[in-house]
Enzyme design. Sequence first.
Site, PDB file in Angstrom:
ATOM      1  N   ASP A  59       0.871  -1.171   0.000  1.00 48.67           N
ATOM      2  CA  ASP A  59       0.000   0.000   0.000  1.00 48.67           C
ATOM      3  C   ASP A  59       0.906   1.218   0.000  1.00 48.67           C
ATOM      4  O   ASP A  59       2.136   1.086   0.023  1.00 48.67           O
ATOM      5  CB  ASP A  59      -0.960  -0.010   1.188  1.00 48.67           C
ATOM      6  CG  ASP A  59      -2.311   0.618   0.831  1.00 48.67           C
ATOM      7  OD1 ASP A  59      -2.312   1.770   0.342  1.00 48.67           O
ATOM      8  OD2 ASP A  59      -3.361  -0.025   1.023  1.00 48.67           O
ATOM      9  N   ASP A  83       3.832   2.654  -4.287  1.00 51.47           N
ATOM     10  CA  ASP A  83       2.936   3.487  -5.084  1.00 51.47           C
ATOM     11  C   ASP A  83       2.795   2.805  -6.439  1.00 51.47           C
ATOM     12  O   ASP A  83       3.729   2.832  -7.249  1.00 51.47           O
ATOM     13  CB  ASP A  83       3.520   4.886  -5.234  1.00 51.47           C
ATOM     14  CG  ASP A  83       2.618   5.836  -6.041  1.00 51.47           C
ATOM     15  OD1 ASP A  83       1.674   5.344  -6.688  1.00 51.47           O
ATOM     16  OD2 ASP A  83       2.884   7.046  -6.027  1.00 51.47           O
ATOM     17  N   VAL A  84       1.644   2.173  -6.673  1.00 56.00           N
ATOM     18  CA  VAL A  84       1.505   1.358  -7.888  1.00 56.00           C
ATOM     19  C   VAL A  84       1.539   2.187  -9.156  1.00 56.00           C
ATOM     20  O   VAL A  84       1.733   1.640 -10.249  1.00 56.00           O
ATOM     21  CB  VAL A  84       0.220   0.491  -7.855  1.00 56.00           C
ATOM     22  CG1 VAL A  84       0.257  -0.500  -6.697  1.00 56.00           C
ATOM     23  CG2 VAL A  84      -1.033   1.349  -7.828  1.00 56.00           C
ATOM     24  N   SER A 161     -14.687  -3.548 -11.496  1.00 53.78           N
ATOM     25  CA  SER A 161     -15.876  -3.028 -10.823  1.00 53.78           C
ATOM     26  C   SER A 161     -17.061  -3.181 -11.763  1.00 53.78           C
ATOM     27  O   SER A 161     -16.886  -3.271 -12.987  1.00 53.78           O
ATOM     28  CB  SER A 161     -15.670  -1.540 -10.502  1.00 53.78           C
ATOM     29  OG  SER A 161     -16.864  -0.921 -10.058  1.00 53.78           O
ATOM     30  N   SER A 163     -18.619  -0.777 -12.321  1.00 55.12           N
ATOM     31  CA  SER A 163     -18.412   0.491 -13.015  1.00 55.12           C
ATOM     32  C   SER A 163     -17.470   0.340 -14.200  1.00 55.12           C
ATOM     33  O   SER A 163     -17.282   1.292 -14.972  1.00 55.12           O
ATOM     34  CB  SER A 163     -17.850   1.532 -12.046  1.00 55.12           C
ATOM     35  OG  SER A 163     -18.757   1.766 -10.991  1.00 55.12           O
ATOM     36  N   TYR A 174     -13.597   7.317 -12.979  1.00 54.70           N
ATOM     37  CA  TYR A 174     -13.544   5.965 -12.401  1.00 54.70           C
ATOM     38  C   TYR A 174     -14.050   4.941 -13.412  1.00 54.70           C
ATOM     39  O   TYR A 174     -13.450   3.872 -13.595  1.00 54.70           O
ATOM     40  CB  TYR A 174     -14.380   5.932 -11.132  1.00 54.70           C
ATOM     41  CG  TYR A 174     -14.308   4.646 -10.348  1.00 54.70           C
ATOM     42  CD1 TYR A 174     -13.186   4.334  -9.585  1.00 54.70           C
ATOM     43  CD2 TYR A 174     -15.370   3.745 -10.344  1.00 54.70           C
ATOM     44  CE1 TYR A 174     -13.113   3.164  -8.849  1.00 54.70           C
ATOM     45  CE2 TYR A 174     -15.305   2.572  -9.609  1.00 54.70           C
ATOM     46  CZ  TYR A 174     -14.177   2.291  -8.872  1.00 54.70           C
ATOM     47  OH  TYR A 174     -14.116   1.124  -8.141  1.00 54.70           O
ATOM     48  N   LYS A 178     -11.899   1.714 -14.800  1.00 56.68           N
ATOM     49  CA  LYS A 178     -12.292   0.329 -14.556  1.00 56.68           C
ATOM     50  C   LYS A 178     -12.678  -0.385 -15.852  1.00 56.68           C
ATOM     51  O   LYS A 178     -12.494  -1.604 -15.981  1.00 56.68           O
ATOM     52  CB  LYS A 178     -13.423   0.273 -13.533  1.00 56.68           C
ATOM     53  CG  LYS A 178     -12.983   0.656 -12.123  1.00 56.68           C
ATOM     54  CD  LYS A 178     -11.853  -0.240 -11.622  1.00 56.68           C
ATOM     55  CE  LYS A 178     -11.479   0.051 -10.186  1.00 56.68           C
ATOM     56  NZ  LYS A 178     -10.410  -0.847  -9.678  1.00 56.68           N
ATOM     57  N   THR A 209     -16.193  -0.626   2.284  1.00 57.98           N
ATOM     58  CA  THR A 209     -14.809  -0.283   2.605  1.00 57.98           C
ATOM     59  C   THR A 209     -14.742   1.228   2.818  1.00 57.98           C
ATOM     60  O   THR A 209     -15.750   1.931   2.649  1.00 57.98           O
ATOM     61  CB  THR A 209     -13.853  -0.675   1.471  1.00 57.98           C
ATOM     62  OG1 THR A 209     -14.047   0.250   0.397  1.00 57.98           O
ATOM     63  CG2 THR A 209     -14.068  -2.100   1.004  1.00 57.98           C
TER      64      THR A 209
END
Length: 276
Positions: A59, A83-84, A161, A163, A174, A178, A209
């Site tokens: 994370d 940091d991806v 998602s 979404s 977003y 996705k 979450t």
Amino acid sequence: MPATDSHADSSSSTTPSPATLQAQRFAGKVVIVTGAGSGIGAATARRFAQEGAMVAIADLSDDKLAATRGDLPADRTLAQATDVSKWEDVQALVEATVQRFGRLDVMVNNAGIAVQGKATEASIEDWHRVLATNVSGVFHGARAALPHLIRAKGCMVNTSSVSGLGGDWDMSFYNTSKGAVSNLTRALAMDHGKDGVRVNAVAPSLTFTGMTEDIKSNPELLAKFAERIPLGRGAEPEEIASVIAFLASDDARFVTGVILPVDGGVSASNGQPPQA
């Protein structure tokens, strides 16, 4: 739709059954989970560890990883701030994992963020930030992990998602990210199936979450979501984690290129309201 840390329905079962955990499906396997500091990522890391895996959790900061790390066996856990959106960070995560545990069998690209607002209202900076985390983050994970997954005949599970399967109001950034994750998942599955690597994604709807705390804390909005979800509630992170574990297991050994809705039936609807 993004996900939150609440607990909507205490009657739902989120604890894996003893029979499932006794199976130890991932004993001797090595798993990386990004976005593991909370929510779906934390639940996924716990699930793999419960089933015997060695788990590398990532994370943005060590502070975010502290609680998850405390839930996992120290001798089978690696925690690394990552940091991806940065290729070098993800490359270092994968290299550290293989150095510590000797192999990599499962890559779970779960890290993600959400920004609300119309395309004409949300900032240009937010557009780049969402795509860098949600899309480039998955690409970085795939690119760094694939040589090791090919060697191990392993698999990848991405977090998309609902979404990424259809649009939402005021969520164009977003939705775009996705949608890209969903189609990247399909393309990777096609490219690497003959390498012995399976690539799938989960597509959650409302999940409790931290990302959707605003929904949980708004009774009217929560009721609207419940009305549209055939099962009548949002998901707990553990319910998404159990499907991720299934897709990574030998039970799904002939499943690849699938974007699996874990949505309480949302995607079964054509969008029209109840008429009775």
